[in-house]
Design a protein around this motif. Structure first.
Motif, PDB file in Angstrom:
ATOM      1  N   GLY A   1       0.639  -1.277  -0.127  1.00 20.74           N
ATOM      2  CA  GLY A   1      -0.029  -0.166   0.213  1.00 20.74           C
ATOM      3  C   GLY A   1       0.937   1.178  -0.031  1.00 20.74           C
ATOM      4  N   ASP A   2       0.486   2.213   0.801  1.00 23.84           N
ATOM      5  CA  ASP A   2       1.367   3.325   0.943  1.00 23.84           C
ATOM      6  C   ASP A   2       2.608   3.360   1.702  1.00 23.84           C
ATOM      7  OD1 ASP A   2      -0.644   4.800  -0.541  1.00 23.84           O
ATOM      8  OD2 ASP A   2      -1.291   6.111   1.139  1.00 23.84           O
TER       9      ASP A   2
ATOM     10  N   ALA B   1       5.214   5.682   3.437  1.00 26.85           N
ATOM     11  CA  ALA B   1       4.452   7.220   3.445  1.00 26.85           C
ATOM     12  C   ALA B   1       3.438   7.092   4.531  1.00 26.85           C
ATOM     13  CB  ALA B   1       4.111   7.243   2.144  1.00 26.85           C
ATOM     14  N   THR B   2       2.890   6.246   4.947  1.00 27.00           N
ATOM     15  CA  THR B   2       2.105   6.325   5.997  1.00 27.00           C
ATOM     16  C   THR B   2       2.374   6.888   7.345  1.00 27.00           C
ATOM     17  OG1 THR B   2       2.291   4.238   6.678  1.00 27.00           O
ATOM     18  CG2 THR B   2       0.941   4.265   5.013  1.00 27.00           C
TER      19      THR B   2
ATOM     20  N   ASN C   1      -4.972   8.342   6.826  1.00 27.00           N
ATOM     21  CA  ASN C   1      -4.673   6.967   6.430  1.00 27.00           C
ATOM     22  C   ASN C   1      -5.704   6.059   6.517  1.00 27.00           C
ATOM     23  OD1 ASN C   1      -2.354   4.928   6.403  1.00 27.00           O
ATOM     24  ND2 ASN C   1      -3.516   4.310   8.153  1.00 27.00           N
TER      25      ASN C   1
ATOM     26  N   SER D   1     -10.673   4.746  -0.358  1.00 27.74           N
ATOM     27  CA  SER D   1      -9.290   4.963  -0.560  1.00 27.74           C
ATOM     28  C   SER D   1      -8.684   3.465  -0.159  1.00 27.74           C
ATOM     29  CB  SER D   1      -8.594   5.867   0.381  1.00 27.74           C
ATOM     30  OG  SER D   1      -9.065   5.528   1.744  1.00 27.74           O
TER      31      SER D   1
ATOM     32  N   HIS E   1      -5.225   2.990   1.245  1.00 32.13           N
ATOM     33  CA  HIS E   1      -3.715   3.360   1.821  1.00 32.13           C
ATOM     34  C   HIS E   1      -3.171   2.012   2.298  1.00 32.13           C
ATOM     35  CE1 HIS E   1      -4.369   7.542   1.454  1.00 32.13           C
ATOM     36  NE2 HIS E   1      -5.467   7.391   2.079  1.00 32.13           N
TER      37      HIS E   1
END
Length: 366
Positions: free
Chosen positions: A255-256, A259-260, A268, A283, A285
């Motif tokens: 996923g992210d 960056a999370t 998030n 979304s 994430h």
């Protein structure tokens, strides 16, 4: 050397070296009755094989696969089917040039597995690096093609694809992402406007005798909610381990990912609304996995591939006796090994998903 097997119910054991007579794998646990022909496997191998552009190693290997066992067909059957017994796949090496490595027989390549293999086993295959070579991944791609057949037999709408999203310092513009572009350029790049700058960038790297790294993104759509299990059978943990096992991979995120850490809890959280028979996520994430279990969203993973260690630039190193020396690696090598890692990443995700699909069916009956 142990630890050449991967998976639980769908289990793969690979064998062979880069400059040996052949390499291949044994796939155990494939359900019976699934159509499987050599052409099904060859299509994926053709995407990974070397020598297809000036931006990859010029070693000329056809990578023709042979199915040695695990399938059956007679005159009454329209197609060849798996029998449920081990499937043995063989790929012969036909263009190894071991003499290219004579100069580094007693030297360790910086950034390479040369030293660690020697430190662990007391012997090292300097001719093409043996099991440490990216050529080992051909067997993974062959096994991954079988895993894809298993997945499509279970989930009709599954789609598993990969793309190169960064080459060295050069990235893509995500708003221009087009899956159809991936098959149209030598970089597996989904951004059509990035191809020309990447070409110029990698041409400069190649002419300098150097190399660069890359980032690959793999996406699986059509996977239902429920695959994976707490606490030590998490889908994302197995996926991360599978991708991390690919030669030259130094980082994985789901996923992210990293960056999370910079997001707030509000940003998030993948909010949900009422959908048709299942929640609708606003979304993704989490990359399609929550608590180690698939959510029904697209499963998204990325992995970073380091620059190729075999380069023409002179580097300082030591030899087998501990003497300081210099090294230059001749021969045929990828200036960006991450390019051909795209189908390998797809294969490893397919292997993980096929294994978890069978484990899920075994536990829940679904």
């Amino acid at each position: 050397m142990s630890h050449n097997s991967f998976g639980h119910l769908f289990r793969v054991t690979t064998f062979g070296e880069s400059h040996g007579p052949a390499l291949g794998c044994v796939v155990d646990g494939c359900p019976p009755g699934i159509p499987l022909a050599e052409s099904d496997i060859q299509a994926d191998l053709d995407r990974r094989k070397p020598g297809q552009s000036k931006f990859v190693t010029q070693r000329k290997e056809p990578d023709r696969v042979r199915i040695l066992s695990g399938v059956f067909r007679d005159d009454r059957m329209e197609q060849q089917l798996t029998t449920g017994t081990p499937i043995a796949l063989l790929i012969e090496n036909v263009d190894a040039r071991s003499k290219d490595y004579s100069d580094i027989r007693d030297k360790f390549r910086p950034g390479h597995a040369d030293y660690t293999y020697w430190a662990k086993y007391g012997v090292r295959d300097y001719k093409g690096s043996g099991r440490a070579s990216a050529r080992e991944t051909a067997a993974r791609v062959a096994a991954g093609a079988v895993a894809r057949k298993v997945l499509t037999s279970l989930y009709k709408n599954i789609r598993l694809r990969g793309a190169l999203i960064q080459m060295g310092t050069q990235g893509i513009e995500r708003k221009r992402w087009n899956w159809d572009e991936v098959a149209k350029n030598p970089f597996f790049c989904p951004d059509p406007k990035a191809v020309d700058p990447w070409t110029e960038y990698l041409e400069g790297i190649r002419k300098k005798g150097s190399s660069c790294g890359a980032v690959v993104e793999v996406v699986a759509e059509g996977i239902p909610a429920g695959l994976g299990a707490p606490v030590y059978g998490k889908l994302d943990a197995d996926l991360a381990a599978a991708l991390m096992s690919i030669n030259a991979v130094k980082g994985v995120e789901i996923g992210d990912g990293f960056a999370t850490a910079a997001l707030s809890g509000e940003d998030n959280a993948d909010e949900m609304r009422k959908g048709r028979g299942k929640p609708k996520f606003l979304s993704n994430h989490a990359g399609g996995i929550l608590g180690g279990i698939s959510s029904g969203q697209a499963i998204v993973a990325r992995f970073a591939v380091k620059p190729t260690s075999s380069i023409l630039t002179t580097r300082r190193t030591v030899d087998l006796d501990g003497n300081e020396t210099e090294i230059v690696t001749k021969g045929r090598h990828d200036p960006c090994v991450g390019i051909r890692a795209v189908p390998v990443g797809e294969a490893m995700m397919a292997l993980v998903l096929a294994d978890h699909a069978l484990r899920h069916r075994g536990q829940t009956g679904n």
